[in-house]
Design an enzyme around this catalytic site. Structure first.
Site, PDB file in Angstrom:
ATOM      1  N   HIS A   1      36.839  34.856  36.654  1.00  0.00           N
ATOM      2  CA  HIS A   1      37.309  35.281  37.991  1.00  0.00           C
ATOM      3  C   HIS A   1      38.687  35.917  37.876  1.00  0.00           C
ATOM      4  O   HIS A   1      39.678  35.259  38.190  1.00  0.00           O
ATOM      5  CB  HIS A   1      37.360  34.079  38.918  1.00  0.00           C
ATOM      6  CG  HIS A   1      37.358  34.435  40.377  1.00  0.00           C
ATOM      7  ND1 HIS A   1      38.494  34.693  41.090  1.00  0.00           N
ATOM      8  CD2 HIS A   1      36.340  34.567  41.258  1.00  0.00           C
ATOM      9  CE1 HIS A   1      38.192  34.943  42.349  1.00  0.00           C
ATOM     10  NE2 HIS A   1      36.890  34.873  42.474  1.00  0.00           N
ATOM     11  N   PHE A   2      38.887  37.023  37.555  1.00  0.00           N
ATOM     12  CA  PHE A   2      37.983  38.040  37.032  1.00  0.00           C
ATOM     13  C   PHE A   2      38.516  38.484  35.677  1.00  0.00           C
ATOM     14  O   PHE A   2      39.739  38.623  35.558  1.00  0.00           O
ATOM     15  CB  PHE A   2      37.927  39.244  37.973  1.00  0.00           C
ATOM     16  CG  PHE A   2      37.393  38.887  39.340  1.00  0.00           C
ATOM     17  CD1 PHE A   2      36.039  38.762  39.551  1.00  0.00           C
ATOM     18  CD2 PHE A   2      38.257  38.692  40.407  1.00  0.00           C
ATOM     19  CE1 PHE A   2      35.542  38.452  40.820  1.00  0.00           C
ATOM     20  CE2 PHE A   2      37.764  38.382  41.670  1.00  0.00           C
ATOM     21  CZ  PHE A   2      36.401  38.266  41.877  1.00  0.00           C
TER      22      PHE A   2
END
Length: 148
Positions: free
Chosen positions: A49-50
């Protein structure tokens, strides 16, 4: 009142990697709590993420708020055993995410009891980084005494 990580671990049932409060810098039991989460690149959620653009998931910011709410209602200054109580979250309303939280940020979480009735509490919660609001929500929780 203030609590370090060792005291927090004894208070709430969460543990790594889901313990999202590092310390409590102010707590007035059943009224308000100010807690701190130091966000580091080593957090397991940053793996996905991410990749290349790590951002703390909003749901985990809300979870940190919920953990601060739990500390607010089960902490006490009368020496009672806080492990005698469980806190169950009933609803999260009006959650808003204003700015991303990234590695290196210090998340300051402030929760205030706005309404208490019987065994339920409503909280107004705010999360800030460097005095800038990054998230807010209203949380409703039920406090239950554990059976022996």
């Amino acid at each position: 009142m203030q609590f370090n990580i060792q005291e927090i671990i004894k208070m709430i049932p969460h543990s790594y990697p889901f313990l999202l409060i590092d310390k409590v810098i102010a707590c007035t039991p059943n009224e308000s709590t100010i807690a701190v989460k130091n966000v580091t690149f080593n957090e397991p959620f940053f793996i996905g993420h991410f990749p290349g653009n790590p951002i703390m998931p909003g749901v985990l910011i809300v979870e940190a708020m919920a953990q601060a709410c739990m500390i607010c209602v089960i902490s006490n200054d009368q020496g009672q055993n806080t492990q005698d109580y469980s806190v169950y979250f009933m609803s999260i309303e009006l959650a808003k995410f204003r700015k991303p939280v990234i590695p290196g940020d210090t998340l300051i979480i402030e929760v205030n009891v706005t309404h208490k009735r019987n065994n339920t509490c409503k909280f107004q919660c705010h999360a800030q980084v460097e005095n800038t609001l990054v998230a807010e929500a209203q949380i409703l929780a039920m406090i239950k005494q554990n059976e022996a």
